[in-house]
Design a protein around this motif. Structure first.
Motif, PDB file in Angstrom:
ATOM      1  N   VAL A  93       5.296 -15.903  -2.579  1.00  0.00           N
ATOM      2  CA  VAL A  93       4.515 -14.944  -3.357  1.00  0.00           C
ATOM      3  C   VAL A  93       5.410 -13.752  -3.656  1.00  0.00           C
ATOM      4  CG1 VAL A  93       2.456 -13.499  -3.475  1.00  0.00           C
ATOM      5  CG2 VAL A  93       2.394 -15.659  -2.195  1.00  0.00           C
ATOM      6  N   VAL A  94       5.616 -13.454  -4.930  1.00  0.00           N
ATOM      7  CA  VAL A  94       6.426 -12.315  -5.339  1.00  0.00           C
ATOM      8  C   VAL A  94       5.507 -11.289  -6.008  1.00  0.00           C
ATOM      9  CG1 VAL A  94       8.308 -11.504  -6.803  1.00  0.00           C
ATOM     10  CG2 VAL A  94       8.508 -13.691  -5.602  1.00  0.00           C
ATOM     11  N   ILE A  95       5.580 -10.053  -5.534  1.00  0.00           N
ATOM     12  CA  ILE A  95       4.753  -8.962  -6.059  1.00  0.00           C
ATOM     13  C   ILE A  95       5.660  -7.987  -6.790  1.00  0.00           C
ATOM     14  CG2 ILE A  95       3.210  -7.054  -5.454  1.00  0.00           C
ATOM     15  CD1 ILE A  95       2.435  -8.679  -2.943  1.00  0.00           C
ATOM     16  N   LEU A  96       5.407  -7.792  -8.071  1.00  0.00           N
ATOM     17  CA  LEU A  96       6.216  -6.899  -8.892  1.00  0.00           C
ATOM     18  C   LEU A  96       5.542  -5.537  -8.975  1.00  0.00           C
ATOM     19  CD1 LEU A  96       7.214  -9.266 -11.853  1.00  0.00           C
ATOM     20  CD2 LEU A  96       8.293  -8.994  -9.604  1.00  0.00           C
ATOM     21  N   GLY A  97       6.219  -4.521  -8.436  1.00  0.00           N
ATOM     22  CA  GLY A  97       5.680  -3.172  -8.472  1.00  0.00           C
ATOM     23  C   GLY A  97       5.086  -2.778  -7.140  1.00  0.00           C
ATOM     24  N   ALA A  98       5.471  -1.590  -6.654  1.00  0.00           N
ATOM     25  CA  ALA A  98       4.959  -1.097  -5.373  1.00  0.00           C
ATOM     26  C   ALA A  98       4.230   0.222  -5.574  1.00  0.00           C
ATOM     27  CB  ALA A  98       6.099  -0.937  -4.366  1.00  0.00           C
ATOM     28  N   GLY A  99       3.367   0.237  -6.594  1.00  0.00           N
ATOM     29  CA  GLY A  99       2.472   1.372  -6.769  1.00  0.00           C
ATOM     30  C   GLY A  99       1.241   1.195  -5.891  1.00  0.00           C
ATOM     31  N   TYR A 100       0.175   1.924  -6.196  1.00  0.00           N
ATOM     32  CA  TYR A 100      -1.031   1.827  -5.379  1.00  0.00           C
ATOM     33  C   TYR A 100      -1.570   0.397  -5.361  1.00  0.00           C
ATOM     34  CZ  TYR A 100      -1.119   6.946  -5.489  1.00  0.00           C
ATOM     35  OH  TYR A 100      -0.800   8.272  -5.356  1.00  0.00           O
ATOM     36  N   ALA A 101      -1.618  -0.241  -6.517  1.00  0.00           N
ATOM     37  CA  ALA A 101      -2.157  -1.605  -6.588  1.00  0.00           C
ATOM     38  C   ALA A 101      -1.224  -2.601  -5.921  1.00  0.00           C
ATOM     39  CB  ALA A 101      -2.396  -1.995  -8.052  1.00  0.00           C
ATOM     40  N   GLY A 102       0.084  -2.509  -6.232  1.00  0.00           N
ATOM     41  CA  GLY A 102       1.043  -3.446  -5.658  1.00  0.00           C
ATOM     42  C   GLY A 102       1.122  -3.353  -4.147  1.00  0.00           C
ATOM     43  N   MET A 103       1.092  -2.130  -3.629  1.00  0.00           N
ATOM     44  CA  MET A 103       1.154  -1.969  -2.170  1.00  0.00           C
ATOM     45  C   MET A 103      -0.123  -2.488  -1.507  1.00  0.00           C
ATOM     46  SD  MET A 103       3.998  -0.931  -1.018  1.00  0.00           S
ATOM     47  CE  MET A 103       3.490  -0.407   0.617  1.00  0.00           C
ATOM     48  N   ALA A 104      -1.268  -2.265  -2.148  1.00  0.00           N
ATOM     49  CA  ALA A 104      -2.515  -2.790  -1.597  1.00  0.00           C
ATOM     50  C   ALA A 104      -2.462  -4.313  -1.530  1.00  0.00           C
ATOM     51  CB  ALA A 104      -3.708  -2.334  -2.437  1.00  0.00           C
ATOM     52  N   ALA A 105      -1.938  -4.942  -2.592  1.00  0.00           N
ATOM     53  CA  ALA A 105      -1.822  -6.398  -2.599  1.00  0.00           C
ATOM     54  C   ALA A 105      -0.850  -6.875  -1.533  1.00  0.00           C
ATOM     55  CB  ALA A 105      -1.364  -6.880  -3.979  1.00  0.00           C
ATOM     56  N   ALA A 106       0.288  -6.201  -1.413  1.00  0.00           N
ATOM     57  CA  ALA A 106       1.322  -6.629  -0.476  1.00  0.00           C
ATOM     58  C   ALA A 106       0.866  -6.539   0.968  1.00  0.00           C
ATOM     59  CB  ALA A 106       2.584  -5.790  -0.683  1.00  0.00           C
ATOM     60  N   VAL A 107       0.312  -5.380   1.333  1.00  0.00           N
ATOM     61  CA  VAL A 107      -0.091  -5.187   2.728  1.00  0.00           C
ATOM     62  C   VAL A 107      -1.267  -6.094   3.076  1.00  0.00           C
ATOM     63  CG1 VAL A 107      -0.955  -3.497   4.396  1.00  0.00           C
ATOM     64  CG2 VAL A 107       0.795  -2.831   2.750  1.00  0.00           C
ATOM     65  N   GLN A 108      -2.225  -6.195   2.158  1.00  0.00           N
ATOM     66  CA  GLN A 108      -3.385  -7.049   2.400  1.00  0.00           C
ATOM     67  C   GLN A 108      -2.973  -8.520   2.548  1.00  0.00           C
ATOM     68  OE1 GLN A 108      -7.268  -7.983   3.008  1.00  0.00           O
ATOM     69  NE2 GLN A 108      -6.794  -5.910   2.376  1.00  0.00           N
ATOM     70  N   LEU A 109      -2.130  -9.003   1.630  1.00  0.00           N
ATOM     71  CA  LEU A 109      -1.743 -10.407   1.660  1.00  0.00           C
ATOM     72  C   LEU A 109      -0.851 -10.718   2.852  1.00  0.00           C
ATOM     73  CD1 LEU A 109      -1.898 -13.147   0.269  1.00  0.00           C
ATOM     74  CD2 LEU A 109       0.092 -12.486  -1.100  1.00  0.00           C
ATOM     75  N   ALA A 110       0.096  -9.817   3.133  1.00  0.00           N
ATOM     76  CA  ALA A 110       0.978 -10.050   4.276  1.00  0.00           C
ATOM     77  C   ALA A 110       0.197 -10.055   5.579  1.00  0.00           C
ATOM     78  CB  ALA A 110       2.070  -8.982   4.313  1.00  0.00           C
TER      79      ALA A 110
END
Length: 393
Positions: A7-24
């Motif tokens: 899973v690759v997440i492009l962008g570490a703004g508010y939305a990207g970080m929420a997706a990354a931390v939640q998914l990880a």
């Protein structure tokens, strides 16, 4: 670890970080799932506070790798230069090619300086902390003069108020087509105007900037306004990468999604935040942190469900409030209906300041909660409180 799903997440703004931390916190704990976050900088950009950075206020230095620490997600620093949706790869500016099985596209919007001649070359923006710091340096060297803020939306209002309060020796002119606080109820709108008047901000509405020059702006009709600095906050644009990659996009270049936030043309791609054209019952969502973080959370929940052999659920979102700072000691919070229409109730003054500061700071405890997430729920801020949203299996 034997990687079976990338899973690759492009962008570490508010939305990207929420997706990354939640998914990880969920899928990343299982063997075979690798979560990678790609962002141009290690520094996390607090977009909700950039108007403060622009006046020289020192904010906390937040690091994306540190925010991801302990989640199992890996961080790749670099500019994304291309997405190959057929080969399912992402190209980074240093030549690295990152393959993916699932892509989360969260490259957010920036000020649309392309819409008006000269804005790209002669106007400051709040696109990043570095951009805001450039404006802060300019303002700090002025000993008088005029600052023009182009755009009477909420970013323009917050910026004009902040500059006027911080630098009372400067003349601040706010230009826009609409009245400041136009989407608010009459009481909140009047409060915004009174606060700007108190701070000495000169507001001109019903005007259109047609050109930005090195020493000012030109308006439709031929009038010119001299300025020692111009801040551009009118309109936003998104990266053209999605359109170039062949993803279906709307006229503004945002990825068109289905009900589960998947690209309608490439279902292995999820789009979140400002990068997505997400339709709800009341229309297409507009980009805010308020809506961005829940889209990131929902994308993570959907990916996790798919990895467990289940179908993703539809995304449902309703707006709750519009908090606007009016300098450091004043603010207004307009509470809204789910479609973002104004309710009768609003907060003003110190109560609104405390409320807005709580909301502005809320992503950090939210991310911390996500790191320790039980398998049954997600957290995101709502109205200064944390709301638990259960994923019913």
């Amino acid at each position: 670890m034997d990687v079976q799903h990338r899973v690759v997440i492009l962008g570490a703004g508010y939305a990207g970080m929420a997706a990354a931390v939640q998914l990880a916190a969920r899928a990343g704990r299982r063997d075979g799932v690798q979560v990678t976050v790609v962002n141009a900088q290690e520094r996390f950009t607090e977009r909700m506070r950039l108007h403060m950075t622009a006046t020289g206020r020192q904010l906390a230095e937040l690091s994306v790798p540190e925010l991801l620490e302990g989640t199992g997600a890996r961080f790749v620093r670099g500019w994304v230069t291309a997405v190959d949706a057929d080969a399912r790869t992402v190209l980074v500016d240093d030549g690295r090619v990152l393959p993916y099985d699932t892509l989360v596209y969260g490259l957010g919007g920036v000020a649309d300086t392309s819409a008006v001649p000269g804005a790209e070359d002669h106007a400051y923006t709040l696109n990043s902390a570095q951009d805001a710091e450039l404006l802060a340096d300019r303002l700090g060297r002025l000993r008088g003069g005029t600052v023009v803020v182009g755009g009477s939306g909420l970013t323009g209002v917050e910026s004009a108020a902040e500059i006027a309060e911080r630098y009372p020796e400067l003349d601040v002119v706010l230009l826009g087509r609409t009245e400041p606080g136009a989407s608010m109820n009459a009481r909140a709108r009047a409060y915004v105007r009174a606060a700007l008047d108190r701070l000495g901000v000169k507001v001109r509405t019903g005007v259109e900037v047609v050109k930005v020059r090195p020493g000012g702006v030109e308006l439709a009709g031929g009038e010119s306004i001299a300025a020692d600095a111009v801040l551009w906050t009118s309109g936003t644009r998104v990266s053209p990468l999605a359109a170039v990659a062949g993803l279906t996009v709307d006229p503004r270049g945002r990825v068109v999604t289905d009900a589960a936030l998947r690209s309608v043309s490439h279902p292995e791609v999820y789009a979140i935040g400002d990068a997505a054209a997400i339709r709800q019952g009341y229309g297409v969502m507009h980009g805010t942190c308020q809506g961005g973080m829940p889209t990131g959370v929902h994308a993570a929940l959907s990916i996790d469900r798919v990895l467990r052999g289940k179908r993703p659920k539809p995304f449902r979102f309703g707006y709750y409030h519009t908090p606007v700072s009016l300098g450091r000691g004043d603010a207004v919070v307009q509470f809204t209906r789910p479609d973002d229409g104004p309710r009768r109730f609003c907060l003003t003054g110190r109560a609104a300041v405390r409320y807005k500061e709580t909301v502005t700071a809320s992503p950090w405890p939210t991310y911390g909660r996500m790191k320790k997430l039980p398998a049954s729920g997600a957290f995101w801020p709502r109205g200064g409180r944390f709301t638990r949203v259960r994923d019913a299996g």
